[in-house]
Design a protein around this motif. Sequence first.
Motif, PDB file in Angstrom:
ATOM      1  N   ASN A 192       0.826  -1.212   0.000  1.00 55.35           N
ATOM      2  CA  ASN A 192       0.000   0.000   0.000  1.00 55.35           C
ATOM      3  C   ASN A 192       0.855   1.254   0.000  1.00 55.35           C
ATOM      4  N   ARG A 193       1.945   1.225   0.733  1.00 49.34           N
ATOM      5  CA  ARG A 193       2.848   2.376   0.741  1.00 49.34           C
ATOM      6  C   ARG A 193       3.493   2.570  -0.630  1.00 49.34           C
ATOM      7  N   LEU A 194       3.915   1.484  -1.248  1.00 45.77           N
ATOM      8  CA  LEU A 194       4.493   1.570  -2.588  1.00 45.77           C
ATOM      9  C   LEU A 194       3.472   2.098  -3.592  1.00 45.77           C
ATOM     10  N   ALA A 195       2.218   1.633  -3.468  1.00 46.33           N
ATOM     11  CA  ALA A 195       1.166   2.077  -4.392  1.00 46.33           C
ATOM     12  C   ALA A 195       0.956   3.585  -4.290  1.00 46.33           C
ATOM     13  N   LYS A 196       0.965   4.102  -3.066  1.00 50.94           N
ATOM     14  CA  LYS A 196       0.794   5.547  -2.894  1.00 50.94           C
ATOM     15  C   LYS A 196       1.943   6.322  -3.517  1.00 50.94           C
ATOM     16  N   ILE A 197       3.143   5.810  -3.354  1.00 49.86           N
ATOM     17  CA  ILE A 197       4.310   6.484  -3.928  1.00 49.86           C
ATOM     18  C   ILE A 197       4.225   6.478  -5.453  1.00 49.86           C
ATOM     19  N   PHE A 198       3.880   5.332  -6.042  1.00 49.70           N
ATOM     20  CA  PHE A 198       3.728   5.264  -7.501  1.00 49.70           C
ATOM     21  C   PHE A 198       2.640   6.239  -7.972  1.00 49.70           C
ATOM     22  N   HIS A 199       1.554   6.301  -7.202  1.00 46.19           N
ATOM     23  CA  HIS A 199       0.439   7.195  -7.545  1.00 46.19           C
ATOM     24  C   HIS A 199       0.886   8.653  -7.546  1.00 46.19           C
ATOM     25  N   PHE A 200       1.582   9.069  -6.505  1.00 46.93           N
ATOM     26  CA  PHE A 200       2.035  10.453  -6.412  1.00 46.93           C
ATOM     27  C   PHE A 200       3.049  10.792  -7.497  1.00 46.93           C
ATOM     28  N   LEU A 201       3.831   9.791  -7.928  1.00 45.52           N
ATOM     29  CA  LEU A 201       4.827  10.026  -8.969  1.00 45.52           C
ATOM     30  C   LEU A 201       4.239   9.941 -10.376  1.00 45.52           C
ATOM     31  N   GLY A 202       2.929   9.669 -10.474  1.00 40.83           N
ATOM     32  CA  GLY A 202       2.282   9.637 -11.774  1.00 40.83           C
ATOM     33  C   GLY A 202       2.389   8.312 -12.497  1.00 40.83           C
ATOM     34  N   LYS A 203       2.884   7.271 -11.828  1.00 36.69           N
ATOM     35  CA  LYS A 203       3.006   5.938 -12.444  1.00 36.69           C
ATOM     36  C   LYS A 203       1.753   5.130 -12.098  1.00 36.69           C
ATOM     37  N   GLN A 204       0.630   5.467 -12.778  1.00 32.76           N
ATOM     38  CA  GLN A 204      -0.663   4.947 -12.355  1.00 32.76           C
ATOM     39  C   GLN A 204      -0.842   3.454 -12.630  1.00 32.76           C
ATOM     40  N   ASP A 205      -0.307   2.955 -13.732  1.00 35.32           N
ATOM     41  CA  ASP A 205      -0.424   1.523 -14.011  1.00 35.32           C
ATOM     42  C   ASP A 205       0.284   0.700 -12.936  1.00 35.32           C
ATOM     43  N   MET A 206       1.474   1.164 -12.532  1.00 34.72           N
ATOM     44  CA  MET A 206       2.200   0.466 -11.469  1.00 34.72           C
ATOM     45  C   MET A 206       1.439   0.568 -10.151  1.00 34.72           C
ATOM     46  N   ALA A 207       0.816   1.736  -9.904  1.00 39.29           N
ATOM     47  CA  ALA A 207       0.068   1.930  -8.662  1.00 39.29           C
ATOM     48  C   ALA A 207      -1.135   0.986  -8.605  1.00 39.29           C
ATOM     49  N   ILE A 208      -1.886   0.899  -9.715  1.00 41.60           N
ATOM     50  CA  ILE A 208      -3.048  -0.002  -9.771  1.00 41.60           C
ATOM     51  C   ILE A 208      -2.612  -1.451  -9.564  1.00 41.60           C
ATOM     52  N   GLY A 209      -1.536  -1.845 -10.246  1.00 42.38           N
ATOM     53  CA  GLY A 209      -1.044  -3.210 -10.109  1.00 42.38           C
ATOM     54  C   GLY A 209      -0.638  -3.531  -8.684  1.00 42.38           C
ATOM     55  N   THR A 210      -0.007  -2.566  -8.002  1.00 47.38           N
ATOM     56  CA  THR A 210       0.427  -2.779  -6.624  1.00 47.38           C
ATOM     57  C   THR A 210      -0.771  -2.879  -5.687  1.00 47.38           C
ATOM     58  N   CYS A 211      -1.801  -2.042  -5.910  1.00 44.49           N
ATOM     59  CA  CYS A 211      -3.030  -2.146  -5.117  1.00 44.49           C
ATOM     60  C   CYS A 211      -3.676  -3.518  -5.296  1.00 44.49           C
ATOM     61  N   ASN A 212      -3.716  -3.986  -6.534  1.00 44.64           N
ATOM     62  CA  ASN A 212      -4.314  -5.297  -6.801  1.00 44.64           C
ATOM     63  C   ASN A 212      -3.538  -6.416  -6.101  1.00 44.64           C
ATOM     64  N   MET A 213      -2.192  -6.280  -6.060  1.00 41.98           N
ATOM     65  CA  MET A 213      -1.384  -7.261  -5.342  1.00 41.98           C
ATOM     66  C   MET A 213      -1.737  -7.270  -3.864  1.00 41.98           C
ATOM     67  N   ALA A 214      -1.893  -6.059  -3.289  1.00 42.37           N
ATOM     68  CA  ALA A 214      -2.237  -5.958  -1.864  1.00 42.37           C
ATOM     69  C   ALA A 214      -3.597  -6.591  -1.590  1.00 42.37           C
ATOM     70  N   LEU A 215      -4.551  -6.404  -2.521  1.00 39.81           N
ATOM     71  CA  LEU A 215      -5.889  -6.962  -2.322  1.00 39.81           C
ATOM     72  C   LEU A 215      -5.925  -8.459  -2.579  1.00 39.81           C
ATOM     73  N   ASP A 216      -5.019  -8.952  -3.403  1.00 39.03           N
ATOM     74  CA  ASP A 216      -4.910 -10.400  -3.584  1.00 39.03           C
ATOM     75  C   ASP A 216      -4.474 -11.070  -2.285  1.00 39.03           C
ATOM     76  N   VAL A 217      -3.612 -10.368  -1.529  1.00 41.85           N
ATOM     77  CA  VAL A 217      -3.125 -10.907  -0.249  1.00 41.85           C
ATOM     78  C   VAL A 217      -4.176 -10.771   0.845  1.00 41.85           C
ATOM     79  N   LEU A 218      -4.871  -9.606   0.862  1.00 46.51           N
ATOM     80  CA  LEU A 218      -5.838  -9.312   1.929  1.00 46.51           C
ATOM     81  C   LEU A 218      -6.986  -8.496   1.342  1.00 46.51           C
ATOM     82  N   GLN A 219      -8.142  -9.139   1.169  1.00 46.92           N
ATOM     83  CA  GLN A 219      -9.269  -8.505   0.481  1.00 46.92           C
ATOM     84  C   GLN A 219     -10.234  -7.819   1.440  1.00 46.92           C
ATOM     85  N   ASP A 220     -10.187  -8.139   2.695  1.00 50.33           N
ATOM     86  CA  ASP A 220     -11.126  -7.603   3.678  1.00 50.33           C
ATOM     87  C   ASP A 220     -10.990  -6.081   3.775  1.00 50.33           C
ATOM     88  N   PRO A 221     -12.039  -5.296   3.425  1.00 57.82           N
ATOM     89  CA  PRO A 221     -11.943  -3.832   3.468  1.00 57.82           C
ATOM     90  C   PRO A 221     -11.627  -3.293   4.864  1.00 57.82           C
TER      91      PRO A 221
END
Length: 474
Positions: A202-231
Amino acid sequence: MAETEAAAEDLDALIDDLDYLPGHFHLEMQLNFEPRSPASLRARDLKLQREGLRQELELAAAPQRPAMRHLLGAFAFYLEELDEARELFLEVARDDPGNLNAWANLVHVYGRLEQEEEEEECAGRLAALMGLEAGTEAASDTQLRAARCLAEQGYAHGFDVGCTSPEERARVLKAGIALYDKALGFAQQAIEIAKDHPSILNRLAKIFHFLGKQDMAIGTCNMALDVLQDPELNWQAYCTRAKIHIRAYLHDLERAKMGVGGMPDRNHLACAKADLEEVVKVCPGLKTYLDIGQVYYYMGVDAMQELMAVDEAALNQALVFLAKAGESELGPTLPELQLLRGKCLRIKGEEANAAACFKRAVELDDEGSSHTEGFGCLLEALLAQWNQAQLSDGELGREVDAWLRRAQGKYPAVRLRQELQRVWRGHTDEVLGLARALVAQGRLALVRLLFETMELEGEGAGEGAARGHRALSF
């Protein structure tokens, strides 16, 4: 005197030789620099970041909590809540007596409190833990402490306050990434450890998001949700993914309005809505209410003509969430909340209430802000009230005079000119009517200012100005 100078020189030499320096108050973050905004606005921004961080702390895993408490302590320090700052740093030190940042931050706080004995004691503990005193610590222990120290400092950069441009924000984030890289070097690990840790992802996803690397950010979020889906346990991933979709929609919308792209994909709004509805159930708060209110607003209006409603229910839902955001302590201090609420009310035909929101947004904007949309919306709302005979010529003239002068003292001239040009292009007949009313009132200087500012550059400039002068030569 000579001994004191020699000791200072020895200390400077020691600092120069260090590979890292513990503590948060020397980091090259805007947080630590001389504030460029009024004290009230800086306090507002600090409290906003603190509110979000406190929410994350409640659900954070144990290894992450010291980094969060350090940052909360820094915010408290700059809010002049020194006792709160001291207690937060002491809490880290009690839980983890080997935490270098805790002792360094306590040195700083005790220095401000002028408690010299405690300051010296903490400095001594820090020196021993860093292995600066002969025979005090094993090299492996100091390496691991250094790694944690640098990782906590890198974490702090993602929550910086006071950046005035995307470029400045990117510089701060890159500095944070550099500290993470240095931490990995001390710990002698590969970043592979992140794969199974949602908090790190999640921390990496935020950093990618702020740096404008949105595809990497989305992919990292999806990885985090694959590990833990509970909102409830991983709401950060849903929240970051929603923000990415919102940014993508707004980016495409802006390009479409400039004529350099097709219509924005409304599926971004649907995805953001789905994620934020999960978040708002388990972790409601100001930022979440504001984000989901924004999504419902854009779902409720035509993309290219925002004054045209396409889904009345979505607009009403937007107002519900914005009202909830306004109930929080900091809600009434956010110009973006006032702007969004005003835009919803304007579409519903409540021009007077909308104008009040836009005025508040202008008042709340930082001096030097480039966000002039609130002022442009205010002009449009005033012109609409005048068209509907809710304002007289005299009232309209006084309102425009007062708010234009206020805008001149707040926004950069170039941005103000661009906003006035936007209003001019979209409401030419109303603006000409305004000019006639101002001439009748003897506000000739304001009329000249309007035409000078709104005169379009390029091939059509002379034509637009000529039309204005012809209309006024009645």
